[in-house]
Design an enzyme around this catalytic site. Structure first.
Site, short mmCIF file in Angstrom:
data_model
loop_
_atom_site.label_atom_id
_atom_site.label_comp_id
_atom_site.label_asym_id
_atom_site.label_seq_id
_atom_site.Cartn_x
_atom_site.Cartn_y
_atom_site.Cartn_z
N LYS A 190 -46.86 -61.59 -87.57
CA LYS A 190 -46.66 -63.02 -87.32
C LYS A 190 -47.95 -63.65 -86.83
CE LYS A 190 -46.81 -63.17 -82.62
NZ LYS A 190 -47.97 -63.71 -81.93
N GLY A 241 -52.36 -59.46 -81.22
CA GLY A 241 -51.77 -60.80 -81.16
C GLY A 241 -51.03 -61.15 -82.44
N GLY A 243 -47.55 -56.65 -84.10
CA GLY A 243 -47.44 -55.37 -84.82
C GLY A 243 -46.39 -54.45 -84.22
N ASP A 274 -40.96 -61.38 -79.40
CA ASP A 274 -41.27 -61.69 -80.81
C ASP A 274 -40.37 -60.94 -81.79
OD1 ASP A 274 -43.46 -63.14 -79.91
OD2 ASP A 274 -44.87 -61.49 -80.20
O1 C5P Z 1 -41.65 -59.91 -74.68
P1 C5P Z 1 -42.76 -58.93 -74.71
O2 C5P Z 1 -42.37 -57.59 -74.16
O3 C5P Z 1 -43.42 -58.82 -76.04
O4 C5P Z 1 -43.86 -59.52 -73.74
C1 C5P Z 1 -44.95 -58.75 -73.31
C2 C5P Z 1 -45.51 -59.36 -72.05
O5 C5P Z 1 -46.12 -60.64 -72.36
C3 C5P Z 1 -44.50 -59.65 -70.98
O6 C5P Z 1 -44.29 -58.53 -70.17
C4 C5P Z 1 -45.14 -60.81 -70.23
O7 C5P Z 1 -46.11 -60.33 -69.34
C5 C5P Z 1 -45.86 -61.57 -71.32
N1 C5P Z 1 -45.04 -62.68 -71.86
C6 C5P Z 1 -44.86 -63.81 -71.07
N2 C5P Z 1 -44.11 -64.84 -71.55
C7 C5P Z 1 -43.58 -64.79 -72.79
C8 C5P Z 1 -43.76 -63.66 -73.62
C9 C5P Z 1 -44.51 -62.62 -73.10
O8 C5P Z 1 -45.35 -63.88 -69.93
N3 C5P Z 1 -42.88 -65.82 -73.24
#
Ligand code: C5P
Length: 303
Positions: free
Chosen positions: A11, A102, A105, A140
């Site tokens: 993405k 970013g 993946g 994501d």
């Molecule tokens: O949701 P995901 O596990 O992919 O997010 C990884 C990290 O990115 C989270 O632990 C957080 O620190 C940060 N994040 C965030 N706000 C979001 C998505 C991700 O702070 N909306």
């Protein structure tokens, strides 16, 4: 039960508007995702002993954990436990999407594992049933199941499709070393704190949605935005050289992809994209260059 292979896309974020951190540490987002034609393939082969194994092949494989911390393994285990599946699976992940780049993946591998295991274990689940589990695995992951172009709200996990016309040519400059997403969000908070910027409600620029309806890359180019870009550039100032290089060589727009460090360029057409990719590859500014179009569908079963 049978072996099932699922192909799942990377993405990009055409807009990424980030609010102040919530009580749970996540940041509220208003984002427009687009799935692009860079794919990882995940094959799930059922096994009877209930274990989940993983092997990672292809580009960037060395940078991916082949153990229980792998998000695809966690996806398979979560699915098995929620649906009382006694079988296990061997997962083989063939990667072409940059790791920690970013571009979701790891998230897309988790989406692929959910779909592959649900088919391999004959659970009869559709995308709608899998999106709840997907949201628990990562912000994501639901979008990777859905694909195309979509609005993401909440922490990015609440996805609704957005009307979009035509397709766009993207070039990606992939760095040798990934960036940690939590670190980039933290850097954004610190930059805002230092500059006394009070982040408001995240919102998607209406001009972006209008540009997507036009199908005109020149209109889309001026509407792209990413609140995480300054934070990624603060951690990796050299990315600024890569962005400028692309703009000097005719890219319609240049921005950091999600939390970076992959740099993203919008080209006017397919030939311009190939030309830019060749120049970036020769520039020594990045490890690898890719060219892909978007939008494309989300995770889908190959067979
Ligand atoms: O949701 P995901 O596990 O992919 O997010 C990884 C990290 O990115 C989270 O632990 C957080 O620190 C940060 N994040 C965030 N706000 C979001 C998505 C991700 O702070 N909306």
């Amino acid at each position: 039960m049978r072996a099932v292979t699922v192909r799942s896309p990377a993405k990009i974020n055409l807009a990424l508007s980030v609010g102040p951190p919530r009580a749970d540490g996540f940041h509220p987002l208003a984002t427009v995702y687009q799935a692009v034609a860079l794919y990882d393939d995940v094959t799930a082969t059922p096994r009877e002993d209930g274990e989940v194994g993983v092997e990672v092949l292809g580009d960037f494989a060395a940078a991916v954990p082949a153990d229980d911390t792998n998000l695809a393994v966690r996806a398979a285990r979560m699915l098995a436990s929620r649906y009382d599946v006694t079988a296990g699976a061997d997962l083989v992940i063939r990667k072409t999407i940059p790791v920690a780049g970013g571009m979701a993946g790891g998230s897309t591998d988790a989406a692929a594992a959910l779909l592959a295991c649900s088919r391999a274990w004959d659970l009869g689940l559709g995308v709608a049933e899998l999106t709840g589990l997907a949201a628990e695995l990562g912000s994501d992951v639901p979008f990777c199941l859905v694909g195309h172009t979509a609005l993401g709200r909440g922490r990015g996990e609440q996805v609704t499709e957005v009307m979009s016309r035509g397709s766009y040519q993207w070039v990606f400059a992939v760095s040798g070393e990934g960036l940690s997403t939590p670190m980039v969000y933290r850097e954004l908070d610190e930059l805002r704190h230092r500059k006394r910027i009070r982040a408001g409600e995240p919102s998607v620029p209406p001009a972006l949605l209008t540009a997507l309806l036009s199908g005109d890359p020149a209109k889309l180019a001026v509407a792209l935005s990413n609140d995480l870009q300054d934070a990624a550039l603060s951690l990796r100032p050299e990315l600024g050289d890569t962005l400028r290089f692309g703009l000097d060589r005719g890219a319609l727009a240049a921005l950091v992809s999600g939390s970076g460090p992959t740099c993203l360029f919008l080209a006017a057409d397919s030939q311009s994209a190939v030309d830019l990719a060749v120049e970036l590859a020769a520039s020594g500014l990045c490890r690898t260059v890719r060219h892909a179009e978007g939008p494309v569908p989300g995770a889908r079963v190959l067979g």
